[in-house]
Design a protein around this motif. Structure first.
Motif, short mmCIF file in Angstrom:
data_model
loop_
_atom_site.label_atom_id
_atom_site.label_comp_id
_atom_site.label_asym_id
_atom_site.label_seq_id
_atom_site.Cartn_x
_atom_site.Cartn_y
_atom_site.Cartn_z
N ARG A 262 35.09 18.35 5.05
CA ARG A 262 34.00 19.16 4.49
C ARG A 262 32.83 19.15 5.45
N PHE A 263 32.19 20.30 5.60
CA PHE A 263 30.88 20.35 6.27
C PHE A 263 29.90 20.75 5.18
N GLY A 264 29.24 19.79 4.57
CA GLY A 264 28.37 20.10 3.43
C GLY A 264 29.21 20.72 2.33
N ALA A 265 28.85 21.92 1.92
CA ALA A 265 29.56 22.57 0.83
C ALA A 265 30.83 23.27 1.32
N LEU A 266 30.96 23.40 2.65
CA LEU A 266 32.07 24.18 3.19
C LEU A 266 33.32 23.31 3.36
N GLN A 267 34.43 23.76 2.73
CA GLN A 267 35.69 23.03 2.87
C GLN A 267 36.43 23.62 4.06
N ALA A 268 36.31 22.96 5.24
CA ALA A 268 36.91 23.52 6.45
C ALA A 268 38.40 23.25 6.50
N LEU A 269 38.84 22.12 5.91
CA LEU A 269 40.26 21.77 5.85
C LEU A 269 40.53 21.19 4.47
N GLY B 86 46.04 31.20 13.08
CA GLY B 86 45.25 31.50 11.89
C GLY B 86 44.01 32.26 12.28
N ASP B 87 43.42 32.87 11.25
CA ASP B 87 42.25 33.70 11.46
C ASP B 87 41.07 32.87 12.01
N ASN B 88 40.02 33.56 12.46
CA ASN B 88 38.79 32.86 12.86
C ASN B 88 38.28 32.07 11.67
N GLY B 89 37.91 30.82 11.93
CA GLY B 89 37.36 29.99 10.86
C GLY B 89 38.40 29.40 9.93
N ALA B 90 39.70 29.49 10.30
CA ALA B 90 40.76 28.99 9.42
C ALA B 90 40.82 27.46 9.40
N GLY B 91 40.24 26.82 10.41
CA GLY B 91 40.23 25.36 10.42
C GLY B 91 41.02 24.74 11.57
N LYS B 92 41.50 25.55 12.48
CA LYS B 92 42.34 25.04 13.57
C LYS B 92 41.56 24.07 14.46
N SER B 93 40.40 24.52 14.91
CA SER B 93 39.63 23.65 15.82
C SER B 93 39.16 22.39 15.10
N THR B 94 38.91 22.52 13.80
CA THR B 94 38.49 21.35 13.04
C THR B 94 39.60 20.31 13.03
N LEU B 95 40.85 20.75 12.81
CA LEU B 95 41.97 19.81 12.85
C LEU B 95 42.10 19.18 14.23
N ALA C 78 36.73 13.61 17.60
CA ALA C 78 35.37 14.17 17.65
C ALA C 78 34.77 14.32 16.25
N HIS C 79 35.62 14.50 15.24
CA HIS C 79 35.17 14.51 13.84
C HIS C 79 35.96 13.45 13.09
N ALA C 80 35.34 12.83 12.09
CA ALA C 80 36.08 11.95 11.18
C ALA C 80 36.52 12.81 10.00
N PHE D 116 39.27 21.05 24.78
CA PHE D 116 38.55 21.70 23.70
C PHE D 116 38.35 23.17 24.00
N GLN D 117 38.13 23.92 22.91
CA GLN D 117 37.87 25.34 23.07
C GLN D 117 36.69 25.56 24.01
N GLU D 118 35.66 24.68 23.88
CA GLU D 118 34.48 24.82 24.74
C GLU D 118 34.68 24.11 26.08
N ASP E 87 43.12 23.94 22.87
CA ASP E 87 42.53 24.88 21.91
C ASP E 87 42.22 26.19 22.64
N GLU E 88 43.01 27.19 22.38
CA GLU E 88 42.87 28.52 23.00
C GLU E 88 42.71 28.45 24.52
N PRO E 89 43.71 27.88 25.21
CA PRO E 89 43.57 27.70 26.66
C PRO E 89 43.66 29.00 27.44
N SER F 172 46.27 29.20 19.38
CA SER F 172 46.19 30.50 20.04
C SER F 172 46.14 31.64 19.03
N HIS F 173 45.49 32.72 19.41
CA HIS F 173 45.49 33.94 18.61
C HIS F 173 46.52 34.94 19.16
N ASN F 174 47.15 34.58 20.27
CA ASN F 174 48.01 35.53 20.95
C ASN F 174 49.48 35.31 20.54
N1 ATP Z 1 30.27 21.22 13.06
C1 ATP Z 1 30.38 22.09 12.03
N2 ATP Z 1 29.44 22.15 11.07
C2 ATP Z 1 29.54 23.02 10.04
N3 ATP Z 1 30.56 23.86 9.88
C3 ATP Z 1 31.54 23.87 10.80
C4 ATP Z 1 31.50 22.98 11.93
N4 ATP Z 1 32.61 23.19 12.68
C5 ATP Z 1 33.29 24.16 12.06
N5 ATP Z 1 32.67 24.56 10.93
C6 ATP Z 1 33.14 25.58 9.99
O1 ATP Z 1 34.44 25.20 9.59
C7 ATP Z 1 35.27 26.33 9.45
C8 ATP Z 1 36.52 26.16 10.31
O2 ATP Z 1 36.12 26.26 11.68
P1 ATP Z 1 37.12 26.05 12.90
O3 ATP Z 1 36.28 25.99 14.11
O4 ATP Z 1 38.02 24.93 12.62
O5 ATP Z 1 37.92 27.43 12.87
P2 ATP Z 1 39.05 27.93 13.87
O6 ATP Z 1 40.29 28.07 13.08
O7 ATP Z 1 39.12 27.09 15.07
O8 ATP Z 1 38.49 29.37 14.25
P3 ATP Z 1 38.49 30.16 15.66
O9 ATP Z 1 39.80 30.84 15.74
O10 ATP Z 1 37.39 31.14 15.49
O11 ATP Z 1 38.26 29.18 16.74
C9 ATP Z 1 34.44 27.53 9.84
O12 ATP Z 1 33.96 28.13 8.65
C10 ATP Z 1 33.31 26.93 10.63
O13 ATP Z 1 32.14 27.71 10.49
#
Ligand code: ATP
Ligand code: MG
Lengths: 256, 315
Positions: A14-21, A38-47, A54-56, A86-88, A171-173, A203-205
């Motif tokens: 969770r990021f605050g109220a947002l359930q990222a995974l 998965g779509d943008n914001g699906a949670g891939k980078s979070t996993l 980098a995240h707990a 990392f993506q960045e 992550d999206e190399p 990857s999105h490709n």
């Molecule tokens: N550090 C953070 N603080 C708050 N919210 C975050 C943070 N990192 C990611 N999120 C949110 O978590 C959700 C999942 O993000 P994530 O980066 O995992 O998506 P993604 O699947 O990698 O998307 P993309 O394909 O665009 O890279 C998104 O809604 C994002 O805004």
């Protein structure tokens, strides 16, 4: 089947109220390229960030070699044999290629406890790595800030190779790469898996995913909604999972 | 980076030649070994403080240490009060460095633990430290520095002041070596330039910054020691104006205000240029208000030259 290298069980973030995974189960196997889509914001980078320390996670467990593990920092994860690109990219543009490849894990010689850099040894090693990658970079002393996107990717990959990792996460190399450079990176991913390492490719490709992935996991709104062997699915089916058009996804989302 | 440094050094060196040539034409009598000694004497304290200032800025995160002058003032006062209270006098150097490092570490804790903006945190401690130095003494000078320290503080070997030779110069060289040739140095450049990626590769960003503020305090404390040994007494205003002059020296010396850019040898060159300019203007009886204005103009010109170079390179 052999035991997975890493099992993610019930992972949520969770990021605050947002359930990222939410409640993600995932097996990561050696010798296999696992594609995360998965779509943008699906949670891939979070996993990816949870696996790389980098995240707990807010909930759930990681199990490595059958034993529970906790990664409190990127160093913990690296020490366990996980290298993440990392993506960045996480490169320091003001430092040279060689310095970036070894950043945080420099080869040093201690004199009075002070870690003096072993400049030549690092330069030599990076030269070998870049050659192995066929990266067309002649001088490891050049600052990363002056490199092209593909060359930067090669530097980030050299960093991962240099760790001699058991799991390499990318992550999206290929997102910023031209066709020829993309081919090279995909070939490299294949080589990594063939040498017995586990590889995660985000990857999105669809073309890349189906060319190099052995297994494909689809994420949607923080949940893993599909996990298929490449041989058992098609690009069309995966796309329908991603967009939510697939009947299974509809059924799932009607329930909740 | 090496390219940048040589460029900065070249600008500073040519400016220095201009200043000296100007002085030679307008006031030939000023060109004398004693002038060199005076310049180096004034450079000793400013150099130490600017070194710390530069390292803090190099570590990024909007790093800046406005309290360096306050630390120098308070440290020299505390050291002499401790001596009056019975501390053995040979321990003066130790207490100066320990107190300075302690005050600097407090800054570091405000920044890294409490997350205060460095500009605000060190502006606050600047007032606290320099205020405490005046308050505890009522503004009075504390004498009683033993003569063997004064021998060192005023000593000159072939025109070169001892404190410059034995303290400022070695500390600059040591810092330059640590930055250039050790893993710690690479970490500082990495985290100063791109904090996020430094954290991702596992560099202990907060710990390095904490140490940088502590080191800046220790350098200011050693500047206090030089002040004691030079003047023979503790003056509660010894650090006056050091915060802005050291900032000017660091920026003039090529330290990028955003962090991760520049080297410390440039700072030493900038300190020498600034003090030479000040001394020259003094010899020419230029009003001190003009002196300040001229230094400000110099800073703007050098930074503009630096910007132009970047613009040219990126197009
Ligand atoms: N550090 C953070 N603080 C708050 N919210 C975050 C943070 N990192 C990611 N999120 C949110 O978590 C959700 C999942 O993000 P994530 O980066 O995992 O998506 P993604 O699947 O990698 O998307 P993309 O394909 O665009 O890279 C998104 O809604 C994002 O805004
Ligand atoms: Mg992402």
């Amino acid at each position: 089947m052999t035991r997975p290298l890493i099992e993610a069980r019930d992972i949520s973030k969770r990021f605050g109220a947002l359930q990222a995974l939410a409640d993600v189960d995932l097996d990561i196997r050696e010798g296999e390229v696992l594609a995360l889509v998965g779509d943008n914001g699906a949670g891939k980078s979070t996993l990816v960030k949870i696996l790389s320390g980098a995240h707990a996670p807010s909930g759930g467990d990681l199990v490595m070699d059958g034993k529970p593990v906790e990664f409190a920092s990127p160093q913990d994860s690296a020490a366990a044999g996980i290298a993440t690109i990392f993506q960045e990219l996480a490169l320091s543009e003001n430092l040279s290629i060689a310095e970036n490849v070894f950043l945080g894990r420099e080869l040093t010689q201690r004199v009075l406890g002070i870690p003096f850099l072993r400049h030549k040894a690092m330069k030599r090693r990076v030269g070998e790595l870049l050659k192995e990658l066929d990266a067309h970079i002649s001088d490891p002393e050049v600052p990363v800030g002056s490199l092209s996107g593909g060359q930067r990717q090669a530097v980030a990959i050299s960093r991962a190779l240099n760790l001699n990792a058991r799991l390499v996460i990318m992550d999206e190399p290929t997102a910023a790469l031209a066709v020829a450079e993309t081919r090279k990176v995909l070939q490299l991913i294949r080589n990594l898996a063939d040498s017995g390492r586990a590889v995660i490719l985000v990857s999105h490709n669809m073309h890349d995913v189906f060319e190099v992935g052995d297994r494909i996991a689809v994420f949607r709104r923080g949940r893993k909604i599909a996990d298929k062997m490449r041989t058992e699915t098609t690009p069309e089916e995966i796309v329908s999972f991603i967009t939510g058009a697939h009947p299974d996804v509809r059924a799932l989302e009607m329930q909740s | 980076m090496t390219e940048l440094k040589s460029y900065t050094l070249a600008i500073l060196a040519s400016l220095w030649v201009v200043v000296v040539a100007g002085l030679a034409i307008l006031q030939p009598s000023a060109l004398d070994v004693s002038t060199v000694t005076t310049i180096l004497q004034f450079s000793t304290i400013l150099g130490l403080v600017s070194l710390g200032q530069g390292v803090v800025i190099l570590c990024g995160g909007a790093g800046i240490d406005l309290s360096v002058g306050g630390i120098a003032s308070l440290t020299s006062v505390v050291a002499m009060q401790a001596a009056e209270a019975g501390m053995p006098l040979p321990l003066l150097p130790v207490i100066c460095i320990v107190v300075g490092a302690g005050l600097g570490t407090f800054n570091g804790l405000l920044v890294t633990r409490l997350g205060l903006l460095p500009l605000i945190a060190t502006l606050g401690t600047f007032y606290v430290y320099s205020g405490a130095a005046v308050a505890t003494t009522g503004g009075a000078v504390l004498s009683g520095v033993p003569s063997y320290f004064i021998v060192w503080g005023r000593g000159v070997v072939s025109g070169l002041p001892l404190p410059f030779l034995t303290l400022t110069l070695p500390l600059f060289l040591l810092t330059a070596i640590l930055l250039r040739f050790t893993a710690w140095g690479r970490w500082i450049y990495a985290l100063g330039f791109n904090e996020r990626s430094a954290r991702l590769v596992g560099i202990p960003v907060d710990r390095v910054r904490l140490i940088a503020y502590g080191a800046s305090g220790a350098f200011a404390g050693s500047a206090a020691l030089v002040g004691l040994a030079w003047l023979g007494s503790a003056r509660p205003n010894i650090g006056q104006n050091l915060e802005l002059t050291s900032l000017t020296a660091a920026l003039l010396g090529g330290i990028g205000i955003m962090g991760g850019r520049g080297g410390v040898i440039g700072i030493l060159a900038a300190v020498l240029l600034l003090v030479t300019l000040q001394t020259g203007l003094l010899q020419l009886n230029v009003n001190s208000i003009w002196q300040v204005g001229i230094i400000g103009a110099l800073l703007i010109i050098v930074l503009l030259a630096d910007n132009l170079r970047f613009i040219r390179r990126s197009t």
